[in-house]
Design a protein around this motif. Structure first.
Motif, PDB file in Angstrom:
ATOM      1  N   GLY A 118       0.821  -1.195   0.000  1.00 21.89           N
ATOM      2  CA  GLY A 118       0.000   0.000   0.000  1.00 21.89           C
ATOM      3  C   GLY A 118       0.856   1.245   0.000  1.00 21.89           C
ATOM      4  N   TRP A 119       0.226   2.382   0.196  1.00 24.85           N
ATOM      5  CA  TRP A 119       0.992   3.625   0.270  1.00 24.85           C
ATOM      6  C   TRP A 119       1.840   3.682   1.526  1.00 24.85           C
ATOM      7  CZ3 TRP A 119      -2.858   8.083  -1.427  1.00 24.85           C
ATOM      8  CH2 TRP A 119      -3.171   7.908  -2.782  1.00 24.85           C
ATOM      9  N   PHE A 120       1.321   3.146   2.625  1.00 21.22           N
ATOM     10  CA  PHE A 120       2.011   3.280   3.910  1.00 21.22           C
ATOM     11  C   PHE A 120       2.216   1.945   4.628  1.00 21.22           C
ATOM     12  CE2 PHE A 120      -0.667   6.991   3.088  1.00 21.22           C
ATOM     13  CZ  PHE A 120       0.256   8.023   3.109  1.00 21.22           C
ATOM     14  N   VAL A 121       1.712   0.833   4.074  1.00 17.75           N
ATOM     15  CA  VAL A 121       1.820  -0.468   4.745  1.00 17.75           C
ATOM     16  C   VAL A 121       2.151  -1.562   3.733  1.00 17.75           C
ATOM     17  CG1 VAL A 121       0.170   0.172   6.551  1.00 17.75           C
ATOM     18  CG2 VAL A 121      -0.644  -0.994   4.483  1.00 17.75           C
ATOM     19  N   GLU A 122       2.606  -2.701   4.249  1.00 15.38           N
ATOM     20  CA  GLU A 122       2.816  -3.909   3.453  1.00 15.38           C
ATOM     21  C   GLU A 122       2.143  -5.071   4.158  1.00 15.38           C
ATOM     22  OE1 GLU A 122       7.103  -3.295   1.149  1.00 15.38           O
ATOM     23  OE2 GLU A 122       7.006  -4.496   2.977  1.00 15.38           O
ATOM     24  N   SER A 123       1.657  -6.037   3.370  1.00 15.20           N
ATOM     25  CA  SER A 123       0.987  -7.195   3.946  1.00 15.20           C
ATOM     26  C   SER A 123       1.195  -8.391   3.031  1.00 15.20           C
ATOM     27  CB  SER A 123      -0.509  -6.912   4.118  1.00 15.20           C
ATOM     28  OG  SER A 123      -1.138  -7.929   4.865  1.00 15.20           O
ATOM     29  N   TYR A 124       1.306  -9.578   3.633  1.00 16.24           N
ATOM     30  CA  TYR A 124       1.554 -10.806   2.856  1.00 16.24           C
ATOM     31  C   TYR A 124       0.781 -11.979   3.463  1.00 16.24           C
ATOM     32  CZ  TYR A 124       3.896 -15.099   1.372  1.00 16.24           C
ATOM     33  OH  TYR A 124       4.156 -16.357   0.904  1.00 16.24           O
ATOM     34  N   LEU A 125       0.163 -12.764   2.585  1.00 16.42           N
ATOM     35  CA  LEU A 125      -0.493 -14.011   2.967  1.00 16.42           C
ATOM     36  C   LEU A 125      -0.080 -15.107   1.995  1.00 16.42           C
ATOM     37  CD1 LEU A 125      -4.242 -13.239   3.884  1.00 16.42           C
ATOM     38  CD2 LEU A 125      -2.554 -14.361   5.348  1.00 16.42           C
ATOM     39  N   PRO A 126       0.416 -16.241   2.482  1.00 15.18           N
ATOM     40  CA  PRO A 126       0.665 -17.365   1.573  1.00 15.18           C
ATOM     41  C   PRO A 126      -0.657 -17.979   1.123  1.00 15.18           C
ATOM     42  CG  PRO A 126       1.101 -17.995   3.839  1.00 15.18           C
ATOM     43  CD  PRO A 126       0.811 -16.531   3.867  1.00 15.18           C
ATOM     44  N   TRP A 127      -0.653 -18.597  -0.031  1.00 13.32           N
ATOM     45  CA  TRP A 127      -1.883 -19.178  -0.565  1.00 13.32           C
ATOM     46  C   TRP A 127      -2.478 -20.217   0.387  1.00 13.32           C
ATOM     47  CZ3 TRP A 127      -4.531 -16.891  -4.130  1.00 13.32           C
ATOM     48  CH2 TRP A 127      -3.899 -16.171  -5.153  1.00 13.32           C
ATOM     49  N   VAL A 128      -1.629 -20.965   1.059  1.00  9.46           N
ATOM     50  CA  VAL A 128      -2.146 -22.019   1.943  1.00  9.46           C
ATOM     51  C   VAL A 128      -2.919 -21.434   3.119  1.00  9.46           C
ATOM     52  CG1 VAL A 128      -0.363 -23.678   1.311  1.00  9.46           C
ATOM     53  CG2 VAL A 128       0.049 -22.096   3.202  1.00  9.46           C
ATOM     54  N   SER A 129      -2.713 -20.153   3.398  1.00 13.83           N
ATOM     55  CA  SER A 129      -3.403 -19.509   4.517  1.00 13.83           C
ATOM     56  C   SER A 129      -4.650 -18.749   4.087  1.00 13.83           C
ATOM     57  CB  SER A 129      -2.446 -18.547   5.229  1.00 13.83           C
ATOM     58  OG  SER A 129      -1.350 -19.227   5.798  1.00 13.83           O
ATOM     59  N   VAL A 130      -4.893 -18.658   2.772  1.00 11.42           N
ATOM     60  CA  VAL A 130      -6.053 -17.918   2.271  1.00 11.42           C
ATOM     61  C   VAL A 130      -7.289 -18.814   2.331  1.00 11.42           C
ATOM     62  CG1 VAL A 130      -7.076 -16.789   0.260  1.00 11.42           C
ATOM     63  CG2 VAL A 130      -4.647 -16.466   0.773  1.00 11.42           C
ATOM     64  N   ARG A 131      -8.354 -18.319   2.978  1.00 10.91           N
ATOM     65  CA  ARG A 131      -9.588 -19.098   3.054  1.00 10.91           C
ATOM     66  C   ARG A 131     -10.690 -18.542   2.174  1.00 10.91           C
ATOM     67  NH1 ARG A 131     -13.375 -16.864   6.736  1.00 10.91           N
ATOM     68  NH2 ARG A 131     -12.563 -15.183   8.039  1.00 10.91           N
ATOM     69  N   GLY A 132     -10.511 -17.391   1.561  1.00  7.65           N
ATOM     70  CA  GLY A 132     -11.504 -16.889   0.634  1.00  7.65           C
ATOM     71  C   GLY A 132     -11.497 -15.385   0.500  1.00  7.65           C
ATOM     72  N   LEU A 133     -12.468 -14.875  -0.256  1.00  7.13           N
ATOM     73  CA  LEU A 133     -12.577 -13.456  -0.562  1.00  7.13           C
ATOM     74  C   LEU A 133     -13.903 -12.896  -0.074  1.00  7.13           C
ATOM     75  CD1 LEU A 133     -11.460 -13.545  -4.309  1.00  7.13           C
ATOM     76  CD2 LEU A 133      -9.994 -13.177  -2.314  1.00  7.13           C
ATOM     77  N   ARG A 134     -13.915 -11.587   0.148  1.00  7.01           N
ATOM     78  CA  ARG A 134     -15.155 -10.883   0.439  1.00  7.01           C
ATOM     79  C   ARG A 134     -15.174  -9.569  -0.335  1.00  7.01           C
ATOM     80  NH1 ARG A 134     -15.944 -10.127   6.725  1.00  7.01           N
ATOM     81  NH2 ARG A 134     -17.952  -9.292   6.070  1.00  7.01           N
ATOM     82  N   ALA A 135     -16.312  -9.249  -0.910  1.00  9.02           N
ATOM     83  CA  ALA A 135     -16.516  -7.947  -1.537  1.00  9.02           C
ATOM     84  C   ALA A 135     -17.142  -7.034  -0.493  1.00  9.02           C
ATOM     85  CB  ALA A 135     -17.428  -8.076  -2.744  1.00  9.02           C
ATOM     86  N   VAL A 136     -16.486  -5.934  -0.211  1.00 10.58           N
ATOM     87  CA  VAL A 136     -16.907  -5.039   0.867  1.00 10.58           C
ATOM     88  C   VAL A 136     -17.124  -3.640   0.303  1.00 10.58           C
ATOM     89  CG1 VAL A 136     -16.245  -4.042   3.086  1.00 10.58           C
ATOM     90  CG2 VAL A 136     -15.654  -6.401   2.566  1.00 10.58           C
ATOM     91  N   ASP A 137     -18.139  -2.970   0.811  1.00  8.33           N
ATOM     92  CA  ASP A 137     -18.441  -1.606   0.388  1.00  8.33           C
ATOM     93  C   ASP A 137     -18.111  -0.638   1.508  1.00  8.33           C
ATOM     94  OD1 ASP A 137     -19.337   0.667  -0.792  1.00  8.33           O
ATOM     95  OD2 ASP A 137     -21.444   0.093  -0.879  1.00  8.33           O
ATOM     96  N   ARG A 138     -17.126   0.231   1.272  1.00  5.46           N
ATOM     97  CA  ARG A 138     -16.789   1.297   2.220  1.00  5.46           C
ATOM     98  C   ARG A 138     -17.104   2.663   1.610  1.00  5.46           C
ATOM     99  NH1 ARG A 138     -13.739  -0.091   6.577  1.00  5.46           N
ATOM    100  NH2 ARG A 138     -12.716  -2.105   6.580  1.00  5.46           N
ATOM    101  N   GLY A 139     -18.042   2.689   0.692  1.00  3.58           N
ATOM    102  CA  GLY A 139     -18.252   3.878  -0.112  1.00  3.58           C
ATOM    103  C   GLY A 139     -17.426   3.803  -1.374  1.00  3.58           C
ATOM    104  N   PHE A 140     -16.631   2.762  -1.504  1.00  7.32           N
ATOM    105  CA  PHE A 140     -15.829   2.415  -2.672  1.00  7.32           C
ATOM    106  C   PHE A 140     -15.604   0.909  -2.609  1.00  7.32           C
ATOM    107  CE2 PHE A 140     -13.087   3.547   0.833  1.00  7.32           C
ATOM    108  CZ  PHE A 140     -12.199   2.488   0.900  1.00  7.32           C
TER     109      PHE A 140
END
Length: 315
Positions: free
Chosen positions: A209-231
Motif C-alpha cells: 500500500g501507500w504506507f503499509v505492506e501485507s503478505y499471505l501465503p496461498w495455503v493460509s487464504v480461506r476466501g474473498l469478500r466484496a466489501v463496500d466502504r463507499g468504494f
C-alpha cells in the motif's frame, strides 16, 4: 456454511462496519453470484462537493494572485497563485482518487474489461510474481499537492518572520505544516511511501500500500469478500493461524490501517485495475490452486488483460 458475496453498492452489500464479523471461520462462497459490475449508487457526493469548493477557492485565489505576473507583484500575489494551484490539485486528487479505475458508472458486458490493467513481471523474495501496479497519476497528484503545500507554508512563514518583529504564532504554525510536508517528501524519497502494488506469486499474495505492506501465503487464504466502504474493497481473508506478515513502511504517517486479523484489504482506489476484474482474477486463483504456477509468467498477465470470465485451461 459459506458466506455469500454480493455486488458492490447493491442490495445486501456488506458495509464492513465491524471487524468482529470478519473473524468468522466460514469461507466466502464461489457458488453464489459474485460481483458482475460495480455501479456506485452513492458517488460520495460530499467528496465531489468538497472538490467543487476547492475549485471555487482556486478561482478566487487566482483572481487575487493575478498581480504576481506584473512588474509590481508582491509576496501576497505569489502566495495566492500557489494557493490556486494547490486548490486545483486538491480538487483533481479528490475527484480521481474516489473514482476507482474502470468504474465509469456505465453498464458494460462482464466479459469486457473497462481498461487494460498495468501488469508486469517482478522478482519478489527470489521468486517471480505478477504485479498489478498502483495508480501512479493519483499518487503523483498527491505529491504535487504536498509540494505546493510546502512552498506555500514555508514561504509564508519566512515572509511573516521577515516582515514582523519577533516570532508570530502563525509563523510557527506555518513552519510546522511545512515540516510535515517535508517529512512526507523525504519518506517518498526513501521509498517508505510509494504508489503501491499488488503482487501475486506462486507462493502467496503481497500488497504494497501507500504506507503499509501485507503478505499471505496461498495455503493460509480461506476466501474473498466484496466489501463496500463507499468504494469497492476486496478482503483476502486468512485462517486464524495464517502465516500473516505485515508492517508499516512509514515511520511518521499512519494513514493506512492494518486489520487486527489475518487479512489483506485491497483498496480499489489504489490500483490501476477495474475492481470487478480484479475480484474475478483473485477468485480464479483462490479456487484453482493448480493454476497458481502460471503467476509470474506472461500467461497470468494475458489472463488478466483478457478479463472475466476466466476459464480453466485443460490440465
Amino acid at each position: 456454511m459459506r458466506r455469500p458475496v454480493v455486488p458492490w453498492g447493491g442490495r445486501g452489500t456488506e458495509a464492513a462496519t465491524s471487524d468482529t464479523d470478519a473473524t468468522s471461520d466460514t469461507e466466502p462462497t464461489s457458488d453464489t453470484e459474485p460481483p458482475s459490475e460495480w455501479q456506485h449508487g452513492t458517488r460520495n457526493l460530499h467528496v465531489y462537493a468538497a472538490a467543487g469548493a476547492a475549485v471555487l477557492v482556486a478561482i478566487f485565489a487566482a483572481a487575487r494572485g493575478a498581480g504576481a505576473w506584473g512588474t509590481d507583484s508582491v509576496g501576497a500575489d505569489r502566495f495566492y497563485s500557489i494557493l490556486a494551484v494547490l486548490m486545483l490539485l486538491t480538487a483533481a486528487f479528490g475527484a480521481t482518487f474516489w473514482w476507482p479505475a474502470g468504474s465509469g458508472g456505465r453498464r458494460r458486458s462482464p466479459s469486457l474489461p473497462s481498461r487494460t490493467p498495468r501488469v508486469r513481471y517482478v522478482e519478489t523474495a527470489g521468486r517471480g510474481g505478477t504485479e498489478i501496479g498502483g495508480r501512479r497519476p493519483v499518487f503523483g497528484l498527491l505529491l504535487a499537492m504536498v509540494l505546493c503545500g510546502t512552498f506555500l507554508s514555508l514561504g509564508a512563514a519566512v515572509e511573516i518572520v521577515v516582515g514582523n518583529e519577533g516570532l508570530p504564532l502563525v509563523a510557527l504554525v506555518l513552519a510546522l505544516v511545512a515540516g510535515v510536508c517535508l517529512a512526507f517528501l523525504v519518506e517518498v524519497a526513501l521509498g517508505r511511501i510509494r504508489a503501491g502494488s499488488l503482487v501475486l506469486g506462486p507462493d502467496g499474495i503481497r500488497l504494497r500500500g501507500w504506507f503499509v505492506e501485507s503478505y499471505l501465503p496461498w495455503v493460509s487464504v480461506r476466501g474473498l469478500r466484496a466489501v463496500d466502504r463507499g468504494f469497492p474493497e476486496i478482503w483476502i481473508e486468512g485462517h486464524g493461524s495464517a502465516a500473516w506478515a505485515r508492517r508499516r513502511t512509514s515511520r511518521v504517517f499512519l494513514l493506512e490501517r492494518l486489520p487486527p486479523e489475518p487479512r489483506i484489504e485491497v483498496d480499489s482506489r489504489h490500483l490501476a485495475v477495474d475492481p470487478v476484474q480484479l475480484y474475478r482474477f483473485l477468485e480464479f486463483y483462490v479456487e484453482h490452486p493448480r493454476h497458481r504456477r502460471e503467476l509470474g509468467t506472461p500467461a497470468a498477465a494475458e489472463r488478466l488483460a483478457e478479463g472475466p470470465p476466466f476459464t480453466v485451461d485443460d490440465e
